[in-house]
Scaffold this motif. Structure first.
Motif, PDB file in Angstrom:
ATOM      1  N   ILE A 248     -27.010  24.240 -38.793  1.00 40.92           N
ATOM      2  CA  ILE A 248     -27.098  22.896 -39.606  1.00 40.92           C
ATOM      3  C   ILE A 248     -25.673  22.622 -39.705  1.00 40.92           C
ATOM      4  O   ILE A 248     -25.155  23.316 -40.511  1.00 40.92           O
ATOM      5  N   VAL A 249     -25.390  21.241 -39.577  1.00 46.62           N
ATOM      6  CA  VAL A 249     -24.164  20.772 -39.797  1.00 46.62           C
ATOM      7  C   VAL A 249     -24.266  19.477 -40.548  1.00 46.62           C
ATOM      8  O   VAL A 249     -25.015  18.706 -40.153  1.00 46.62           O
ATOM      9  N   THR A 250     -23.841  19.354 -41.912  1.00 48.69           N
ATOM     10  CA  THR A 250     -23.996  18.301 -42.778  1.00 48.69           C
ATOM     11  C   THR A 250     -22.691  17.987 -43.408  1.00 48.69           C
ATOM     12  O   THR A 250     -21.942  19.016 -43.447  1.00 48.69           O
ATOM     13  N   PRO A 251     -22.311  16.855 -43.995  1.00 47.09           N
ATOM     14  CA  PRO A 251     -20.991  16.697 -44.773  1.00 47.09           C
ATOM     15  C   PRO A 251     -21.277  17.314 -46.142  1.00 47.09           C
ATOM     16  O   PRO A 251     -20.183  17.477 -46.876  1.00 47.09           O
ATOM     17  N   ALA A 366     -14.446  19.431 -32.904  1.00 51.16           N
ATOM     18  CA  ALA A 366     -15.929  20.204 -32.315  1.00 51.16           C
ATOM     19  C   ALA A 366     -16.793  18.980 -32.220  1.00 51.16           C
ATOM     20  O   ALA A 366     -17.754  19.082 -31.373  1.00 51.16           O
ATOM     21  N   LYS A 367     -16.395  17.739 -32.718  1.00 52.00           N
ATOM     22  CA  LYS A 367     -17.151  16.774 -32.494  1.00 52.00           C
ATOM     23  C   LYS A 367     -17.153  15.880 -31.065  1.00 52.00           C
ATOM     24  O   LYS A 367     -18.019  15.693 -30.317  1.00 52.00           O
ATOM     25  N   THR A 368     -15.819  15.826 -30.544  1.00 46.20           N
ATOM     26  CA  THR A 368     -15.540  15.377 -29.238  1.00 46.20           C
ATOM     27  C   THR A 368     -15.573  16.158 -28.248  1.00 46.20           C
ATOM     28  O   THR A 368     -15.661  15.955 -26.876  1.00 46.20           O
TER      29      THR A 368
HETATM   30  N1  GTP Z   1     -14.989  13.640 -37.302  1.00 44.04           N
HETATM   31  C1  GTP Z   1     -15.316  14.942 -37.075  1.00 44.04           C
HETATM   32  N2  GTP Z   1     -16.443  15.422 -37.816  1.00 44.04           N
HETATM   33  C2  GTP Z   1     -16.588  17.008 -38.004  1.00 44.04           C
HETATM   34  C3  GTP Z   1     -15.853  17.441 -36.841  1.00 44.04           C
HETATM   35  N3  GTP Z   1     -16.561  18.853 -37.009  1.00 44.04           N
HETATM   36  C4  GTP Z   1     -17.363  18.662 -37.997  1.00 44.04           C
HETATM   37  N4  GTP Z   1     -17.263  17.517 -38.371  1.00 44.04           N
HETATM   38  C5  GTP Z   1     -18.067  17.003 -39.671  1.00 44.04           C
HETATM   39  O1  GTP Z   1     -17.741  17.844 -40.698  1.00 44.04           O
HETATM   40  C6  GTP Z   1     -18.954  18.122 -41.740  1.00 44.04           C
HETATM   41  C7  GTP Z   1     -19.025  19.482 -41.998  1.00 44.04           C
HETATM   42  O2  GTP Z   1     -19.314  20.135 -40.821  1.00 44.04           O
HETATM   43  P1  GTP Z   1     -19.987  21.640 -40.484  1.00 44.04           P
HETATM   44  O3  GTP Z   1     -19.811  22.086 -39.280  1.00 44.04           O
HETATM   45  O4  GTP Z   1     -21.030  21.746 -41.320  1.00 44.04           O
HETATM   46  O5  GTP Z   1     -18.843  22.311 -41.683  1.00 44.04           O
HETATM   47  P2  GTP Z   1     -18.875  23.933 -42.048  1.00 44.04           P
HETATM   48  O6  GTP Z   1     -17.501  24.416 -41.873  1.00 44.04           O
HETATM   49  O7  GTP Z   1     -19.748  24.714 -41.301  1.00 44.04           O
HETATM   50  O8  GTP Z   1     -19.324  23.805 -43.679  1.00 44.04           O
HETATM   51  P3  GTP Z   1     -20.071  24.814 -44.396  1.00 44.04           P
HETATM   52  O9  GTP Z   1     -21.116  25.520 -43.605  1.00 44.04           O
HETATM   53  O10 GTP Z   1     -20.332  23.938 -45.849  1.00 44.04           O
HETATM   54  O11 GTP Z   1     -19.057  25.907 -44.575  1.00 44.04           O
HETATM   55  C8  GTP Z   1     -19.996  17.411 -40.891  1.00 44.04           C
HETATM   56  O12 GTP Z   1     -20.441  16.273 -41.557  1.00 44.04           O
HETATM   57  C9  GTP Z   1     -19.596  17.372 -39.653  1.00 44.04           C
HETATM   58  O13 GTP Z   1     -20.202  16.371 -38.921  1.00 44.04           O
HETATM   59  C10 GTP Z   1     -14.985  16.961 -36.006  1.00 44.04           C
HETATM   60  O14 GTP Z   1     -14.544  17.530 -34.941  1.00 44.04           O
HETATM   61  N5  GTP Z   1     -14.720  15.641 -36.119  1.00 44.04           N
END
Ligand code: GTP
Ligand code: MG
Length: 462
Positions: A248-251, A366-368
């Motif tokens: 799960i990916v969230t802000p 990770a997004k693009t």
């Molecule tokens: N613009 C952008 N946003 C990103 C990128 N990678 C992740 N995000 C955003 O960053 C936020 C956090 O991403 P996660 O992958 O949930 O981050 P995490 O490190 O796993 O966070 P935790 O599980 O809380 O430790 C989300 O809103 C994603 O969409 C990226 O490469 N570019």
């Protein structure tokens, strides 16, 4: 270890319906009466014969191909009878039942897992490292693993070990024969070029250790742990590398609580990705438990991806990141590569030029998907994976441990023979211990209970 010597039988092929199913008997000997009773004819060695196998009532159970390999020219080194039948599970069970009825008098019993291979080992057909390669070949998950296991099975690994053992033995003979003439000890090490020889053995052992470490990674895969502060994009990166929305990916910072695992194949190398809870101080009890697991995963990692958020370039953020990286480095196993990754490059295209960057850090999104290919290459390089199948060996942690201990003993030997403080007895003893460690790899100096444990992990019929 199985001490019995009576004949054994098992289905050698996998369970479930198949075109062909093989029943195998090994015995020293397999009584000719048993073979005759079973297939109704005398068999010519190593020639396929079409036979009818009947049940106790004389009804034909199956028409099969029978192959007889007399000892010692067989896989186990004993007489081996192979019956290639139709591959129905019920049929094969009935055939086994019939064989057991007919073989009752000679003590024919169902084989334990690995017992055929163990007999091959006990009869000197293969050494222990080769026996282990049999199991690894069966379990191989990639082409590289298949080729490496076959190479080990053919004896490449064992031959390297034997060559080293021979050299250590030659050195031991020299040293031990000098022990009787103490007045000659002082000059001995020099005149026999003992140091140079020891050095050359140590270097080759170090090369072997590296190859074996690669072999373990090839067999078991590498644990690649994704760590960093919350919200930096660890889960997004796991999803990108796995090519699937697994995590799960969230802000919301603190989204990931449990470790999330996915296995990918990078250039033939199995990589077990582990996404973890973001590291931060928190009062949330559940998140704390998740963070504890992150630290446990760090301690077991083969390599670590330390992920930072490239869009967060404030001084405080950079300072916090640097501190975090220090704690991760301290917690990681010695020598574990830590790859710094700066994520969200799409948000800060200028980020690559920031002076605050960690040295050698890779910029990705990770997004693009930006930079992911370069990251994959770095992951492989971090564990010395060349991607080439050439010269790869399959190995187990047991082998690496033996090689490491042997190297330690050689190091000790060196210290007993230097600085005018030569203690030839201790020098000789350390050489003996190094040799014993290497011989444990081929099984020569391994205790029975350990041998039994290794073979018990094989599948039945092998
Ligand atoms: N613009 C952008 N946003 C990103 C990128 N990678 C992740 N995000 C955003 O960053 C936020 C956090 O991403 P996660 O992958 O949930 O981050 P995490 O490190 O796993 O966070 P935790 O599980 O809380 O430790 C989300 O809103 C994603 O969409 C990226 O490469 N570019
Ligand atoms: Mg996450």
């Amino acid at each position: 270890m199985f001490a019995r010597k009576t004949p054994i039988i098992a289905i050698a092929t996998a369970t479930g319906g198949a075109g062909v199913g093989i029943v195998r008997i090994s015995g020293a000997p397999i009584p000719p009466e048993l073979v005759y009773a079973l297939v109704g004819t005398a068999l010519t060695a190593r020639q396929a014969s079409l036979v009818h196998i009947k049940n106790a009532a004389g009804q034909t159970l199956d028409q099969a191909l029978a192959l007889f390999f007399p000892a010692p020219a067989s896989f186990t080194g004993e007489d081996v009878l192979e019956l290639q039948c139709h591959g129905g599970p019920q049929l094969l069970q009935l055939l086994i039942k019939r064989c057991l009825e007919l073989g009752k008098n000679c003590g024919l019993t169902i084989a334990e897992p690995g017992e055929f291979t163990q007999r091959a080992y006990l009869n000197g057909k293969i050494d222990l490292a080769q026996a282990e390669a049999v199991a690894d070949l069966i379990g191989a998950q990639s082409e590289a693993a298949v080729l490496a296991a076959t190479r080990s099975l053919q004896g490449t690994f064992s031959q390297t070990i034997s060559a080293l053992v021979e050299e250590i033995t030659a050195l031991r003979i020299l040293v031990e024969s000098t022990l009787d003439f103490p007045e000659e000890e002082i000059d001995f090490l020099e005149s026999a070029q003992a140091h140079q020889r020891l050095q050359s053995i140590s270097l080759r052992l170090a090369e072997l250790q590296q190859a074996a470490t690669q072999g373990v990674i090839l067999r078991d895969g590498m644990q690649l742990v994704l760590v960093g502060a919350p919200n930096v994009g660890k889960s997004a990166l796991l999803n990108r590398l796995a090519g699937d929305e697994l995590a799960i990916v969230t802000p919301v910072a603190g989204t990931t609580r449990d470790r999330i695992k996915a296995t990918i194949n990078l250039a033939g190398l199995p990589v077990h990705l582990i996404d973890t809870a973001g590291l931060r101080a928190t009062q949330d009890f559940v998140e704390q438990a998740g963070i504890e697991r992150t630290w446990e995963a760090i301690q077991q990692a083969d390599a670590i991806l330390y992920v930072r958020d490239g869009s967060e370039q404030s001084g405080a953020a950079v300072q916090a990141d640097t501190e975090l990286q220090k704690s991760i480095t301290a917690a990681a196993p010695a020598g574990c590569p830590i790859l710094a990754v700066i994520n969200k490059a799409d948000l800060r295209p200028d980020a690559e030029n920031q002076v605050s960057n960690l040295a050698g850090a890779l910029h990705i999104s990770a997004k693009t998907g930006y930079g992911i290919e370069a990251l994959s290459t770095s992951i492989l390089e971090s564990v010395g994976w060349s991607g080439s199948n050439e010269g790869l060996l399959i190995a187990r942690q047991r082998h690496v441990d033996c090689i490491r201990l042997a190297a330690n003993h050689l190091q000790q030997a060196k210290s007993h023979g230097s600085n005018g403080n030569q203690t030839l007895e201790l020098f000789a003893e350390e050489l003996r211990l190094a040799q014993a460690q290497l011989e444990a790899i081929s099984g020569r100096t391994l205790p029975d209970d350990l041998l039994g444990k290794i073979f018990s992990q094989f599948c039945i019929g092998k």
